[in-house]
Design an enzyme around this catalytic site. Structure first.
Site, PDB file in Angstrom:
ATOM      1  N   GLU A 287       0.829  -1.214   0.000  1.00  0.00           N
ATOM      2  CA  GLU A 287       0.000   0.000   0.000  1.00  0.00           C
ATOM      3  C   GLU A 287       0.861   1.261   0.000  1.00  0.00           C
ATOM      4  O   GLU A 287       0.430   2.306  -0.475  1.00  0.00           O
ATOM      5  CB  GLU A 287      -0.930   0.027   1.221  1.00  0.00           C
ATOM      6  N   HIS A 308       9.044 -26.780  -1.594  1.00  0.00           N
ATOM      7  CA  HIS A 308       8.461 -27.918  -2.304  1.00  0.00           C
ATOM      8  C   HIS A 308       7.241 -27.508  -3.116  1.00  0.00           C
ATOM      9  O   HIS A 308       6.462 -28.346  -3.553  1.00  0.00           O
ATOM     10  CB  HIS A 308       8.129 -29.020  -1.299  1.00  0.00           C
ATOM     11  N   LYS A 422     -14.162  -0.425  -3.909  1.00  0.00           N
ATOM     12  CA  LYS A 422     -15.276  -0.062  -3.024  1.00  0.00           C
ATOM     13  C   LYS A 422     -16.378   0.612  -3.832  1.00  0.00           C
ATOM     14  O   LYS A 422     -17.559   0.301  -3.664  1.00  0.00           O
ATOM     15  CB  LYS A 422     -14.795   0.901  -1.931  1.00  0.00           C
TER      16      LYS A 422
HETATM   17  O1  PA5 Z   1      -3.703   1.021   5.759  1.00  0.00           O
HETATM   18  C1  PA5 Z   1      -4.848   1.414   5.742  1.00  0.00           C
HETATM   19  O2  PA5 Z   1      -5.117   2.585   6.048  1.00  0.00           O
HETATM   20  C2  PA5 Z   1      -5.994   0.509   5.351  1.00  0.00           C
HETATM   21  O3  PA5 Z   1      -5.575  -0.784   5.149  1.00  0.00           O
HETATM   22  C3  PA5 Z   1      -7.042   0.515   6.444  1.00  0.00           C
HETATM   23  O4  PA5 Z   1      -6.443   0.128   7.639  1.00  0.00           O
HETATM   24  C4  PA5 Z   1      -8.172  -0.450   6.136  1.00  0.00           C
HETATM   25  O5  PA5 Z   1      -8.746  -0.102   4.903  1.00  0.00           O
HETATM   26  C5  PA5 Z   1      -9.236  -0.395   7.207  1.00  0.00           C
HETATM   27  O6  PA5 Z   1      -9.767   0.879   7.335  1.00  0.00           O
HETATM   28  P1  PA5 Z   1     -10.636   1.294   8.587  1.00  0.00           P
HETATM   29  O7  PA5 Z   1      -9.826   1.134   9.806  1.00  0.00           O
HETATM   30  O8  PA5 Z   1     -10.995   2.719   8.348  1.00  0.00           O
HETATM   31  O9  PA5 Z   1     -11.859   0.403   8.611  1.00  0.00           O
END
Ligand code: PA5
Length: 445
Positions: A287, A308, A422
């Site tokens: 990310e 393996h 989303k």
């Molecule tokens: O790194 C990030 O910001 C994302 O992976 C969020 O943690 C994830 O989308 C969850 O979001 P939230 O805590 O708002 O539900």
């Protein structure tokens, strides 16, 4: 202290080329240190280890004590992405491999939900809940993420039906934004105990906030040692030097990517307890770096099992990858291979040796074979899989990620691409407000 070894890259990269990336990593280090880069309003994680107070840790312990007094033996931790992987990776790494089967009762079992939309998973979870004394930690910074919201609705209704609304409020803890969002509103209305995800810390950097620390503490692990490990790493990493492991790691992985086109990094472990460390690391690096058409694809293998399965590809397939081995110096348990009167399995040559010795030789043999196969090798070395060393390891990877992404030229702290699925999902689910998008997406089907 975490050490990074890049000897296994020396036959692939000339030292002068690597040194050029060390210089770039120094610049990126300055940007991170001076907090003048993109996303600099999300740097709260940097000083976090030194800011965590004993009072804060005690608050998490109070939740665990309260639930243990009620006889709670199952805590459902609900969250996804950064609101899940930190806690999951630490709990998996510190748990006995067979804790479930041994049915140890020194702390509640923590299980996770809200990280998928599988109906079967939730139904199976409810079967488990039926048989256990249940509490819940719901974690969502935004409060609007569909996966945890759906899971929480189901779990909340179960807890309220079983224990009544008043007692349910004592069995549910929310971790969310300080002032805004659907979960914050709900928690205030229902009078849940609430912990805050700081505004300046993104999900994937949140393992040392309540997001990670509360579930880890409730599961019975030493959060003090975890924080001390992170503090120790933070001290060592703040020195701008070509010996700084975060600088070495960031410089070499970018050098391999840019100079040799090695666009996949495989994080390798030789201990099943580290499987979820790799999952946490994949989110952190994926990310943080995978954007604007660039980035190193983070993958992982669990050896020796995957030797393996994936071993063939890594040895001889497309030459697009390098590997980073999580090298653990010491095992914490002891199993010695004994001699047999008849050596039918031909293992007597190992009599008297620890199994971990064989594991280390498998690791070394693989590193050398993969170098011969054209796969550069880095290793991240730490002493043992305990809370202190894990704290150091997680902080090391966070700090190195900031340097590495700045070196790559991207903002390490945003994740604009996560929204695309989303929007489509909401359009397909016909969420109010998505009417036009619904019509448009249906035409594509
Ligand atoms: O790194 C990030 O910001 C994302 O992976 C969020 O943690 C994830 O989308 C969850 O979001 P939230 O805590 O708002 O539900």
């Amino acid at each position: 202290m975490i050490k990074v070894d890049v000897k296994g890259c020396s036959s692939f990269v000339e030292d002068a080329k690597y040194q050029a990336y060390v210089s770039k990593a120094f610049e990126a280090f300055d940007v991170l240190k001076n907090e003048n880069g993109a996303g600099n309003d999300f740097l709260g994680w940097k000083k976090l280890p030194c800011q965590i107070t004993e009072r804060e840790l005690n608050e998490y312990e109070s939740v665990r004590d309260k639930w243990m007094k009620k006889g709670v033996d199952l805590v459902i931790a609900i969250g996804i992405g950064g609101s899940y992987l930190g806690a999951k990776c630490v709990i998996e790494a510190l748990s006995h491999n067979f804790a479930k089967q041994l049915k140890r009762k020194d702390a509640p079992e923590v299980v996770f939900a809200g990280n998928n939309l599988s109906e079967e998973y939730l139904a199976d979870l409810m079967d488990l809940a039926e048989e256990r004394n249940v509490a819940c930690i719901v974690i969502s910074k935004s409060g609007t993420t569909t996966e945890p919201a759906v899971a929480f609705r189901v779990v909340k209704q179960f807890i309220e039906a079983r224990y009544g609304k008043e007692e349910a409020a004592d069995r549910i803890v929310a971790i969310t934004d300080a002032s805004k969002g659907a979960l914050k509103t709900l928690a205030t209305q229902e009078n849940y105990e609430t912990f805050v995800v700081p505004d300046n810390i993104g999900g994937r950097f949140s393992v040392l906030t309540p997001v990670g620390l509360l579930p880890i503490c409730v599961a019975g692990f030493d959060i003090q040692a975890l924080v001390e490990g992170a503090q120790d790493a933070a001290k060592g990493l703040e020195i701008k030097s070509d010996k700084n492991p975060a600088i070495i790691y960031a410089a070499m992985r970018n050098c391999l990517f840019k100079e040799l086109g090695k666009s996949t990094e495989i994080l390798v472990n030789y201990n099943p307890k580290l499987t979820y460390v790799a999952e946490w690391w994949k989110q952190l690096y994926g990310e943080s770096e995978g954007k604007e058409g660039t980035g190193i694809f983070p993958a992982s293998v669990n050896n020796t099992a995957d030797l393996h399965s994936m071993g063939q590809f890594i040895q001889e397939g497309s030459r697009v990858m390098f590997e980073t081995v999580l090298h653990v110096e010491n095992a914490q348990r002891s199993v010695v291979i004994e001699s047999e009167p008849q050596d039918l399995d031909q293992l007597n040559y190992l009599a008297g040796k620890h199994v971990e010795h064989c594991n280390h030789m498998a690791e070394l043999g693989t590193v050398l074979a993969h170098i011969d196969g054209g796969v550069p090798q880095l290793s991240v070395n730490f002493e043992r899989v305990d809370a202190f060393n894990l704290g150091s390891l997680l902080y090391f990877f966070e700090f190195a990620c900031g340097i590495s992404a700045y070196l790559l030229g991207v903002n390490p702290f945003n994740q604009p691409g996560v929204e695309a699925y989303k929007k489509n999902m909401f359009a397909l689910l016909e969420k109010p407000g998505y009417e036009e998008a619904s019509k448009a997406i249906k035409k594509r089907l």
